[in-house]
Design a protein around this motif. Structure first.
Motif, PDB file in Angstrom:
ATOM      1  N   ALA A 318       0.758  -1.165  -0.018  1.00  0.00           N
ATOM      2  CA  ALA A 318       0.117  -0.034   0.054  1.00  0.00           C
ATOM      3  C   ALA A 318       0.712   1.097   0.120  1.00  0.00           C
ATOM      4  CB  ALA A 318      -1.032   0.060   1.262  1.00  0.00           C
ATOM      5  N   LEU A 319       0.389   2.273  -0.748  1.00  0.00           N
ATOM      6  CA  LEU A 319       1.219   3.557  -0.831  1.00  0.00           C
ATOM      7  C   LEU A 319       1.186   4.203   0.465  1.00  0.00           C
ATOM      8  CD1 LEU A 319      -0.077   5.067  -4.235  1.00  0.00           C
ATOM      9  CD2 LEU A 319       2.084   3.963  -3.533  1.00  0.00           C
ATOM     10  N   GLU A 320       0.195   3.917   1.237  1.00  0.00           N
ATOM     11  CA  GLU A 320       0.253   4.693   2.756  1.00  0.00           C
ATOM     12  C   GLU A 320       1.007   3.942   3.943  1.00  0.00           C
ATOM     13  OE1 GLU A 320      -3.721   2.392   2.533  1.00  0.00           O
ATOM     14  OE2 GLU A 320      -2.291   3.769   1.011  1.00  0.00           O
ATOM     15  N   THR A 321       1.708   2.751   3.217  1.00  0.00           N
ATOM     16  CA  THR A 321       2.487   2.173   4.360  1.00  0.00           C
ATOM     17  C   THR A 321       3.958   3.055   4.554  1.00  0.00           C
ATOM     18  OG1 THR A 321       2.016  -0.093   3.368  1.00  0.00           O
ATOM     19  CG2 THR A 321       3.918   0.045   4.707  1.00  0.00           C
ATOM     20  N   PRO A 322       3.920   3.480   5.943  1.00  0.00           N
ATOM     21  CA  PRO A 322       5.017   4.364   6.216  1.00  0.00           C
ATOM     22  C   PRO A 322       6.504   3.494   5.846  1.00  0.00           C
ATOM     23  CG  PRO A 322       3.961   3.974   8.277  1.00  0.00           C
ATOM     24  CD  PRO A 322       3.372   2.914   7.073  1.00  0.00           C
ATOM     25  N   ARG A 323       7.228   4.581   4.917  1.00  0.00           N
ATOM     26  CA  ARG A 323       8.569   4.007   4.573  1.00  0.00           C
ATOM     27  C   ARG A 323       9.746   5.327   4.701  1.00  0.00           C
ATOM     28  NH1 ARG A 323       6.846   2.413  -1.307  1.00  0.00           N
ATOM     29  NH2 ARG A 323       4.930   2.049  -0.131  1.00  0.00           N
ATOM     30  N   LEU A 324      11.179   4.751   4.869  1.00  0.00           N
ATOM     31  CA  LEU A 324      11.879   5.630   5.193  1.00  0.00           C
ATOM     32  C   LEU A 324      13.169   5.144   4.138  1.00  0.00           C
ATOM     33  CD1 LEU A 324      13.280   7.725   6.975  1.00  0.00           C
ATOM     34  CD2 LEU A 324      13.985   5.691   8.714  1.00  0.00           C
ATOM     35  N   GLU A 325      13.681   6.110   3.605  1.00  0.00           N
ATOM     36  CA  GLU A 325      15.085   5.640   2.708  1.00  0.00           C
ATOM     37  C   GLU A 325      16.123   5.871   3.522  1.00  0.00           C
ATOM     38  OE1 GLU A 325      15.265   7.661  -0.930  1.00  0.00           O
ATOM     39  OE2 GLU A 325      13.100   7.064  -1.716  1.00  0.00           O
ATOM     40  N   ALA A 326      17.021   4.553   3.503  1.00  0.00           N
ATOM     41  CA  ALA A 326      18.356   4.464   3.920  1.00  0.00           C
ATOM     42  C   ALA A 326      19.386   4.618   3.177  1.00  0.00           C
ATOM     43  CB  ALA A 326      18.546   3.171   4.929  1.00  0.00           C
ATOM     44  N   TRP A 327      19.919   5.808   2.866  1.00  0.00           N
ATOM     45  CA  TRP A 327      20.846   6.295   1.719  1.00  0.00           C
ATOM     46  C   TRP A 327      22.286   5.543   2.408  1.00  0.00           C
ATOM     47  CZ3 TRP A 327      19.882  12.006  -0.015  1.00  0.00           C
ATOM     48  CH2 TRP A 327      18.522  12.158  -0.318  1.00  0.00           C
ATOM     49  N   ASN A 328      22.386   4.357   2.003  1.00  0.00           N
ATOM     50  CA  ASN A 328      23.671   3.749   2.284  1.00  0.00           C
ATOM     51  C   ASN A 328      24.800   3.845   1.270  1.00  0.00           C
ATOM     52  OD1 ASN A 328      25.085   1.642   3.792  1.00  0.00           O
ATOM     53  ND2 ASN A 328      24.477   0.021   2.578  1.00  0.00           N
ATOM     54  N   LYS A 329      26.070   3.456   2.285  1.00  0.00           N
ATOM     55  CA  LYS A 329      27.418   3.668   1.258  1.00  0.00           C
ATOM     56  C   LYS A 329      27.895   4.836   1.510  1.00  0.00           C
ATOM     57  CE  LYS A 329      26.540  -0.905  -0.990  1.00  0.00           C
ATOM     58  NZ  LYS A 329      26.722  -1.599  -2.229  1.00  0.00           N
ATOM     59  N   LEU A 330      27.806   5.514   2.306  1.00  0.00           N
ATOM     60  CA  LEU A 330      28.432   6.965   2.638  1.00  0.00           C
ATOM     61  C   LEU A 330      29.951   6.696   2.401  1.00  0.00           C
ATOM     62  CD1 LEU A 330      26.483   8.849   5.252  1.00  0.00           C
ATOM     63  CD2 LEU A 330      26.508   9.499   2.913  1.00  0.00           C
ATOM     64  N   ASP A 331      30.394   5.736   2.771  1.00  0.00           N
ATOM     65  CA  ASP A 331      31.998   5.656   2.859  1.00  0.00           C
ATOM     66  C   ASP A 331      32.510   5.502   1.380  1.00  0.00           C
ATOM     67  OD1 ASP A 331      32.182   2.340   2.426  1.00  0.00           O
ATOM     68  OD2 ASP A 331      30.215   2.949   3.295  1.00  0.00           O
ATOM     69  N   LEU A 332      31.666   5.426   0.430  1.00  0.00           N
ATOM     70  CA  LEU A 332      32.099   5.245  -1.032  1.00  0.00           C
ATOM     71  C   LEU A 332      32.233   6.626  -1.702  1.00  0.00           C
ATOM     72  CD1 LEU A 332      30.776   1.932  -2.394  1.00  0.00           C
ATOM     73  CD2 LEU A 332      32.859   2.111  -1.012  1.00  0.00           C
ATOM     74  N   GLU A 346      19.512  15.706   5.354  1.00  0.00           N
ATOM     75  CA  GLU A 346      18.972  16.740   6.802  1.00  0.00           C
ATOM     76  C   GLU A 346      18.021  17.567   6.460  1.00  0.00           C
ATOM     77  OE1 GLU A 346      22.619  18.921   7.717  1.00  0.00           O
ATOM     78  OE2 GLU A 346      23.587  17.206   8.550  1.00  0.00           O
ATOM     79  N   ARG A 347      17.813  17.839   5.191  1.00  0.00           N
ATOM     80  CA  ARG A 347      16.659  18.695   4.990  1.00  0.00           C
ATOM     81  C   ARG A 347      15.306  17.900   4.728  1.00  0.00           C
ATOM     82  NH1 ARG A 347      20.624  21.256   1.551  1.00  0.00           N
ATOM     83  NH2 ARG A 347      20.166  19.983  -0.254  1.00  0.00           N
ATOM     84  N   ARG A 348      15.480  16.451   4.578  1.00  0.00           N
ATOM     85  CA  ARG A 348      14.370  15.547   4.444  1.00  0.00           C
ATOM     86  C   ARG A 348      13.927  14.735   5.616  1.00  0.00           C
ATOM     87  NH1 ARG A 348      15.081  12.917  -1.463  1.00  0.00           N
ATOM     88  NH2 ARG A 348      13.267  11.510  -0.332  1.00  0.00           N
ATOM     89  N   ASP A 349      12.777  14.375   5.681  1.00  0.00           N
ATOM     90  CA  ASP A 349      12.389  13.898   7.121  1.00  0.00           C
ATOM     91  C   ASP A 349      12.029  12.311   6.873  1.00  0.00           C
ATOM     92  OD1 ASP A 349       9.910  14.050   5.453  1.00  0.00           O
ATOM     93  OD2 ASP A 349       8.985  14.994   7.368  1.00  0.00           O
ATOM     94  N   ASP A 350      12.072  11.877   5.441  1.00  0.00           N
ATOM     95  CA  ASP A 350      12.071  10.677   4.999  1.00  0.00           C
ATOM     96  C   ASP A 350      13.364   9.906   4.640  1.00  0.00           C
ATOM     97  OD1 ASP A 350      12.375  12.215   2.766  1.00  0.00           O
ATOM     98  OD2 ASP A 350      11.052  11.040   1.305  1.00  0.00           O
ATOM     99  N   VAL A 351      14.475  10.486   5.025  1.00  0.00           N
ATOM    100  CA  VAL A 351      15.763  10.102   4.542  1.00  0.00           C
ATOM    101  C   VAL A 351      16.782  10.115   5.671  1.00  0.00           C
ATOM    102  CG1 VAL A 351      17.700  10.499   3.052  1.00  0.00           C
ATOM    103  CG2 VAL A 351      15.579  10.710   2.179  1.00  0.00           C
ATOM    104  N   VAL A 352      17.498   8.824   5.995  1.00  0.00           N
ATOM    105  CA  VAL A 352      18.577   9.000   6.959  1.00  0.00           C
ATOM    106  C   VAL A 352      19.950   8.535   6.061  1.00  0.00           C
ATOM    107  CG1 VAL A 352      19.637   7.982   8.744  1.00  0.00           C
ATOM    108  CG2 VAL A 352      17.208   8.557   8.837  1.00  0.00           C
ATOM    109  N   ALA A 353      21.115   9.246   5.959  1.00  0.00           N
ATOM    110  CA  ALA A 353      22.150   8.941   5.264  1.00  0.00           C
ATOM    111  C   ALA A 353      23.080   7.965   6.297  1.00  0.00           C
ATOM    112  CB  ALA A 353      23.170   9.976   4.714  1.00  0.00           C
ATOM    113  N   ILE A 354      23.531   6.931   5.827  1.00  0.00           N
ATOM    114  CA  ILE A 354      24.131   5.638   6.811  1.00  0.00           C
ATOM    115  C   ILE A 354      25.328   5.261   5.901  1.00  0.00           C
ATOM    116  CG2 ILE A 354      22.045   5.242   7.929  1.00  0.00           C
ATOM    117  CD1 ILE A 354      22.154   2.595   6.644  1.00  0.00           C
ATOM    118  N   SER A 355      26.234   4.317   6.492  1.00  0.00           N
ATOM    119  CA  SER A 355      27.199   3.714   6.045  1.00  0.00           C
ATOM    120  C   SER A 355      26.935   2.086   6.964  1.00  0.00           C
ATOM    121  CB  SER A 355      28.580   4.065   6.355  1.00  0.00           C
ATOM    122  OG  SER A 355      29.497   2.889   6.044  1.00  0.00           O
ATOM    123  N   ALA A 356      26.283   1.251   6.380  1.00  0.00           N
ATOM    124  CA  ALA A 356      26.044   0.018   7.232  1.00  0.00           C
ATOM    125  C   ALA A 356      27.194  -0.704   7.412  1.00  0.00           C
ATOM    126  CB  ALA A 356      25.034  -0.917   6.179  1.00  0.00           C
TER     127      ALA A 356
END
Length: 430
Positions: A318-332, A346-356
């Motif tokens: 469903a489109l209404e299912t809450p979702r969050l984007e994890a922008w991975n591989k910052l280390d690259l 940082e300007r978006r509330d649906d994104v977190v930048a990470i390096s797993a």
């Protein structure tokens, strides 16, 4: 009775030299080099040795060979020069196109769908996974039972991409395929019912389910391992994870949550696989939160995102299912790319930048997931006897204790928790 499509695939796939071909269409949004690299990675995933990678611009697909006659001649020269036994097309081929190309090139030909099915066939580890892959493989192969394989040096045979039925076996194989597919579907329906019962029990628990989704090789399993302390196969390999893995985790303000690692998606995912893996993907459909793990360093990251969203839509999320984007591989990323990306995140509330891999940003991701799951939680004032240690422990385990005071042998707790947990606590001992 043993038929051609039941033969072991390893004897003909491992170590085969191959030429990878990407027919580039004018409307393609893909980076050609990245697409060739991805297909070469898919081939390598089943032990094929990629000798050469080539692309051809295709203005209009030829019904007989997909490529133009001049392009077919150039490709045949490349195949001969590289002494390739196999040609991998990063495209969907009709049975006629596959047959004609094999004749013109003097080598076995496999399309993108067949290649992905081969990988799934090798990687499926559970009984359910093997059932799903076999069903998808038979569905794909059923449409390729044609009577014109006589140009090959020997009768085609094999469960995998270099296989196929011989001419005299076609009708028998077609009937056996239909019967086998019917049995597999019945078994998978039972799997789906069993999985549904397990899901109902979890929902009664009630523990939220968090599903990691994303393009293959985006880093889902690496993130899963970091969040859970598990040891799921995680390496730089396409489709490293096929069978779903569930683990219990703790999040701020939550006693328990279930984290699910799922099969990676890919562009042009075969429809046979989407259908066959429906039982597995039901974990995604019923999830409380989706974490879309993206390889943000990949040149086709935007196109990969679109592919994932397309598959999610196809399987009924469903489109209404809450979702969050994890922008991975910052280390690259280099310094400038990293600075720009972190600013956008940082300007978006649906994104977190990470390096797993390094763990950077993962704490923020955990806090964000917890906030999404607890956003409907309310604040309650609860009074307990000071000696009620079990009650106090329950509040700490199921809610976020904001404050505590003691009056006349009674402990007063200010707790934030879900209305459902508050109701459960209120009925304690009733």
């Amino acid at each position: 009775m043993t038929t051609g499509f039941e033969r072991d695939r390893d004897e003909f796939s491992r170590g085969a030299r191959a030429v990878v071909v990407f027919p580039e269409h004018g409307a393609s949004s893909r980076d050609v080099a990245a697409r060739l690299e991805e297909t070469a990675g898919l081939a390598a995933a089943i032990g094929v040795v990629v000798a050469e990678k080539v692309s051809y611009r295709v203005r209009g697909a030829r019904p007989s060979t997909l490529l133009g006659s001049g392009q077919v001649e150039m490709l045949a020269a490349t195949v001969r020069m590289e002494e390739a036994e196999l040609v991998v097309f990063d495209a969907s081929l009709t049975p006629v196109q596959q047959r004609n190309l094999e004749k013109e090139l003097g080598a076995k030909v496999i399309d993108r769908t067949g290649l992905i099915l081969e990988i799934f066939g090798e990687r499926a580890a559970t009984a359910e996974g093997r059932l799903q892959v076999e069903l998808a493989h038979l569905d794909y192969q059923a449409g390729r039972l044609v009577r014109s394989w006589t140009h090959l040096e020997r009768q085609r045979g094999g469960f995998g991409f270099l296989g196929g039925p011989g001419e005299t076996q076609i009708e028998a194989d077609r009937r056996l395929i239909r019967d086998r597919m019917a049995r597999l579907k019945r078994e998978l329906e039972q799997v789906s019912r069993t999985r549904g019962l397990h899901r109902e029990r979890r929902q009664r628990a009630p523990w939220p389910v968090i599903a990691l989704v994303g393009y293959t090789n985006a880093g889902k399993s690496t993130l899963f391992n970091r969040l859970t302390g598990a040891d799921v196969m995680a390496e730089d390999l396409l489709f490293a994870t096929l069978d779903p893995t569930l683990r219990q985790i703790s999040l701020p303000g939550l006693d328990k949550a279930i984290l699910s690692d799922t099969v990676g998606f890919v562009s042009e995912l075969p429809t046979q696989l989407v259908a066959a893996f429906k039982a597995t993907l039901e974990e995604v459909i019923s999830a409380d939160v989706l974490i879309h793990v993206r390889d943000i360093a990949h040149p086709d990251t935007a196109a990969q995102r679109a592919d994932v969203e397309s598959v999610l839509k196809d399987i009924g999320v469903a489109l209404e299912t809450p979702r969050l984007e994890a922008w991975n591989k910052l280390d690259l990323l280099d310094h400038d790319e990293r600075t720009e990306l972190l600013g956008e995140a940082e300007r978006r509330d649906d994104v977190v930048a990470i390096s797993a891999l390094s763990g950077e940003g993962v704490d923020t991701l955990i806090q964000t997931i917890a906030a999404m799951l607890t956003q409907n939680h309310r604040r309650y004032s609860i009074t307990l006897d000071s000696a009620d240690g079990a009650g106090a422990a329950w509040l700490h385990a199921h809610g976020e204790v904001l404050g505590q005071d003691v009056e006349n042998d009674q402990a007063i707790y200010e707790v934030r928790m879900s209305p459902r947990d508050y109701d459960r606590f209120s009925q304690r001992g009733a």
